[in-house]
Enzyme design. Structure first.
Site, PDB file in Angstrom:
ATOM      1  N   VAL A  42      -0.718  -1.233   3.059  1.00 35.87           N
ATOM      2  CA  VAL A  42      -1.802  -2.155   2.709  1.00 35.87           C
ATOM      3  C   VAL A  42      -1.577  -2.838   1.363  1.00 35.87           C
ATOM      4  O   VAL A  42      -0.721  -2.446   0.584  1.00 35.87           O
ATOM      5  CB  VAL A  42      -3.168  -1.433   2.721  1.00 35.87           C
ATOM      6  CG1 VAL A  42      -3.444  -0.858   4.091  1.00 35.87           C
ATOM      7  CG2 VAL A  42      -3.202  -0.312   1.684  1.00 35.87           C
ATOM      8  N   GLU A  43      -2.389  -3.884   1.115  1.00 34.82           N
ATOM      9  CA  GLU A  43      -2.288  -4.734  -0.084  1.00 34.82           C
ATOM     10  C   GLU A  43      -0.875  -5.275  -0.270  1.00 34.82           C
ATOM     11  O   GLU A  43      -0.329  -5.286  -1.370  1.00 34.82           O
ATOM     12  CB  GLU A  43      -2.777  -3.979  -1.329  1.00 34.82           C
ATOM     13  CG  GLU A  43      -4.287  -3.786  -1.343  1.00 34.82           C
ATOM     14  CD  GLU A  43      -4.819  -3.287  -2.678  1.00 34.82           C
ATOM     15  OE1 GLU A  43      -4.025  -3.198  -3.644  1.00 34.82           O
ATOM     16  OE2 GLU A  43      -6.015  -2.992  -2.762  1.00 34.82           O
ATOM     17  N   GLY A  44      -0.292  -5.728   0.819  1.00 38.27           N
ATOM     18  CA  GLY A  44       1.079  -6.250   0.803  1.00 38.27           C
ATOM     19  C   GLY A  44       2.036  -5.182   1.261  1.00 38.27           C
ATOM     20  O   GLY A  44       2.334  -4.255   0.511  1.00 38.27           O
TER      21      GLY A  44
END
Length: 824
Positions: A499-501
């Site tokens: 997550v978050e990239g």
């Protein structure tokens, strides 16, 4: 005598380039040299005239812009043609955030005094009180087995506690009822909680990370802030942020979610608004959210707002109760049961003023998200990784001392020592990097590249720590139950990786892709100049950046040669026990800057597609950054000599990784002639860095097989309080008792070997030794207590079949599967 003058001019050039002299200093120094050469040397008149002509040909254009522009203009035109194509989302991502220490590393000449002058991260009295009070209480409340296996959720009293104590308001200013804590405090809180439960940690992280609160803080209208922020701070509203969809994960620009400007009716009035259609998934807190942050592509086909039809990605806040929203179902991510699920919306109408920041922020959504991620990416997910890492490093050494095979603690085997050293070394690197980046954020930076480095490498090292810990614990690690303190962290690691990239994207495209543009002193300036519409302005700006860039590259060329030939020994560095590591970091910083420029020059726009090369360049930048963080962390902790084995291990690991990535780049560089030349420059005497030695790993392992200050320092921040359901305190109890019993057990083993006493187990042998008056009653008690504590630690859980069938989540999945089969 000609060779003396040749060596002299070569020395002058090298000194000027190595020290990055200004153009004026270059001109003056070379001019004085030529005057001396003309007056003193025995060279012919023709030779002296040629020397002066060369001087004039080189330096006059450098000082006279009208002459220089004749050469620069064609270069600018060629640069414009070779520039890689960029989407709007890529351009906004590149421009996001600020540059901090990672830019210093990229320069090729890090200022170590500047690094060591950065303030040490510290908690305020209020922040420390929150950690010692509500956070400590929360950790005592957590029963992760109950949460993940029995409830598939936090218990109601825990939800109420989180809301009441302000856990969802860590970043909200005090004037809105929030805590307004520092980034470091935010990280410390999440670190401690995540060491107890990834589910609880994730639940706290999302409202304080990329979500409505942070977007409102930076971009919301006064009315939006005044309404939502106090409600979020009190826990009256539970937020989520919906970005990811089936077709748009890492590539947010591919989202198919739309908002079309139109007239509609809202609360009995005709207003200008948006007709929304969206399909989102993987949205944390979505099943229970009361307010939804939504990213979508905004269109104005009827030109109700202006002449532009495609307005771009936009962010809005939507109430859960708006008709047309489908929400409440849950995903089940890797046995970690934080609330996460899909959100769907069809023909939902909202007023334009629900756009975060109001209608004037239409189309600014991606920029807003990237700016917030520039800092936030460095907090939540690294804290989840280091939270587990600190708990593991504390438990692993103790378990290796308590657990026995072949009549000795498993920590005495070299294979286990190697695992322990890696777990400790990786955790030290993780902790150094996390705290260093958080401290920079608290100084006002929004370090987009440093945040990406921190997120990627701390979570990847967390994965390695978890895998090594599973190997060390064996069957203890894989048997789920209340006694298993490891598996949930192991299962949670892929979540932080994703997550978050996603980490693959972060490594291959962001760290160096954005780093080369933003951290390089001149590349971004050249890029911006090439984008200018006015040709004269573009030429002036490009000329200024290009001239500086040329001097910078030449300086790094000379610095790489000199530092490689001297193994960095002439590099300026703090005079402490890590001096040689500082010098090697300077050496590799210069080489990295050079190879970056050469790669961009030779590969041009195709470097964007050479993801393996870009990824390895990012790895070098990252390990130089992490090496810097280690230096700072060692200083901040008081330069404890006890910690030197761990610090040496961490530094040697980083230097070996840097060397390995250089080697991989050179082996795979498309232009073999350039690769050959670079290899000679960077490694003139070959590659001499190796992984940390067995001897060093042994020293590190010993620090964690005993109750040393180093062990407690590295575990500091984890929840270690002695309470009933905290396995960390149980394993510590067994650890201390086992160490106390070892000298007595040695007496017993000798007696068994001499056939003086009998017994199959250590308990039987100890009792026989006491009967034969070989040990005292107190000694017998020590052995029996140690054995009882050890037995508790190595025990695993087992269940009756009906107990496993009561697992709520498994039952739900089974029912869903049965329903699907019937439909087929």
């Amino acid at each position: 005598m000609g060779w003396i003058w040749f060596l002299a001019i070569l020395t002058v050039i090298s000194v000027l380039a190595f020290n990055r002299a200004s153009l004026k200093v270059w001109t003056l120094a070379i001019g004085i040299f030529l005057i001396l050469f003309s007056l003193i040397s025995h060279a012919s008149v023709v030779g002296k005239v040629i020397a002066w002509l060369v001087f004039l040909v080189v330096f006059v254009p450098l000082h006279v812009s009208s002459i220089r522009f004749r050469f620069v203009k064609p270069i600018l035109n060629m640069y414009r043609k070779s520039m890689p194509s960029m989407s709007r989302t890529e351009r906004e991502a590149l421009a996001a955030g600020t540059v901090s220490w990672e830019g210093e590393v990229f320069k090729g000449n890090p200022d170590w005094d500047k690094l060591l002058s950065f303030p040490k991260p510290a908690l305020s009295a209020e922040e420390q009180a929150f950690l010692d009070g509500p956070v400590e209480t929360l950790c005592k409340m957590i029963d992760d087995w109950e949460i993940t296996f029995e409830l598939a959720d936090l218990p109601p009293e825990m939800w109420n506690f989180l809301k009441k104590e302000g856990f969802f308001s860590l970043i909200i200013p005090k004037k809105f009822g929030g805590k307004e804590f520092s980034a470091y405090a935010h990280s410390q809180i999440l670190t401690k909680v995540n060491g107890r439960s990834a589910t609880v940690g994730s639940t706290i992280a999302v409202p304080n990370s990329l979500g409505p609160a942070e977007l409102l803080l930076h971009y919301g209208t006064p009315e939006q802030k005044d309404y939502y922020l106090p409600r979020l701070a009190r826990g009256e509203e539970i937020p989520c942020f919906a970005l990811t969809g089936p077709e748009a994960g890492s590539d947010a620009g591919a989202m198919t979610d739309t908002g079309v400007v139109c007239w509609g009716e809202f609360e009995g009035k005709k207003v200008l608004g948006l007709n929304l259609n969206f399909n989102k998934r993987y949205i944390t807190l979505a099943p229970i959210a009361t307010v939804i942050g939504l990213a979508f592509k905004m269109y104005d086909p009827e030109h109700l707002l202006g002449n532009k039809e495609d307005l771009g990605i936009t962010c809005a806040l939507i109430r859960r109760d708006i008709p047309g929203i489908s929400i409440g179902r849950r995903h089940y991510p890797a046995n970690i049961v934080f609330q996460n699920g899909p959100i769907h919306g069809k023909n939902i109408f909202i007023p334009l003023d629900w756009i975060i920041g109001g209608p004037e922020m239409a189309g600014q959504g991606w920029h807003m998200l990237m700016e917030c991620l520039a800092a936030g990416r460095a907090i939540s997910l690294p804290a989840s990784a280091i939270g587990g890492g600190k708990a593991i490093v504390y438990a692993a050494g103790a378990y290796a001392r308590v657990r026995r095979q072949f009549n000795v603690p498993i920590g005495r085997f070299e294979g286990i020592e190697d695992l322990l050293a890696r777990i400790a070394g990786y955790t030290y690197i993780m902790d150094s990097t996390r705290t260093f980046t958080a401290a920079m954020i608290d100084q006002g930076a929004k370090p987009a590249v440093a945040s990406a480095i921190t997120k990627y490498h701390v979570t990847e090292l967390g994965r390695k720590v978890a895998a090594d810990a599973m190997d060390l614990h064996g069957g203890k690690g894989i048997c789920l139950g209340p006694k298993n303190y490891l598996m949930r962290f192991y299962e949670a690691v892929p979540i932080s990786i994703t997550v978050e990239g996603a980490n693959i994207l972060t490594r291959c495209l962001i760290i160096f892709g954005q780093g080369a543009m933003r951290c390089h002193p001149y590349v971004f300036a050249e890029f911006e100049a090439a984008q200018m519409k006015n040709d004269n302005e573009a030429l002036n700006a490009f000329d200024k950046a290009l001239m500086s860039h040329m001097g910078y590259t030449f300086s790094n060329f000379i610095r790489t040669i000199i530092l490689s030939l001297t193994s960095g020994r002439i590099a300026k560095a703090p005079n402490n026990k890590l001096k040689r590591y500082y010098q090697q970091a300077t050496r590799f910083s210069a080489a990295f800057s050079l190879i970056s420029d050469i790669s961009m020059l030779v590969l041009g726009g195709s470097l964007k597609r050479k993801e393996n090369i870009s990824g390895r360049l990012g790895d070098i930048l990252s390990h130089l950054y992490m090496l810097s963080a280690i230096f700072k962390h060692y200083q901040d902790q008081g330069e404890n000599t006890d910690d030197l084995p761990i610090v040496n291990w961490a530094c040697q690991y980083c230097l070996f990784e840097i060397q390995s990535k250089f080697d991989e780049i050179l082996k795979n560089f498309p232009n073999k002639l350039v690769s050959f030349g670079l290899r000679i420059l960077i490694f003139p005497f070959g590659q001499h860095f190796s992984k940390p030695s067995d001897q060093l790993s042994h020293k590190v392992a010993q620090l964690f097989l005993s109750p040393t200050p180093s062990r407690y320092r590295l575990a500091n921040g984890a929840f270690l309080t002695d309470v009933k359901n905290n396995f960390m305190s149980q394993i510590e109890d067994a650890f201390i008792k086992s160490i106390a019993a070892e000298p007595i057990e040695k007496i017993i083993k000798t007696a068994v070997k001499d056939k003086v006493i009998r017994g199959q187990t250590i308990v039987e042998q100890a009792q026989d030794a006491f009967s034969n008056k070989m040990i005292s009653k107190d000694q017998l008690k020590i052995v029996l207590e140690a054995e009882e504590a050890r037995s508790k630690v190595i025990a695993v859980d087992d269940f009756a079949p009906e107990e496993l069938r009561r697992n709520i989540v498994k039952s739900t999945i089974r029912d869903n599967y049965a329903t699907a089969k019937q439909s087929d």
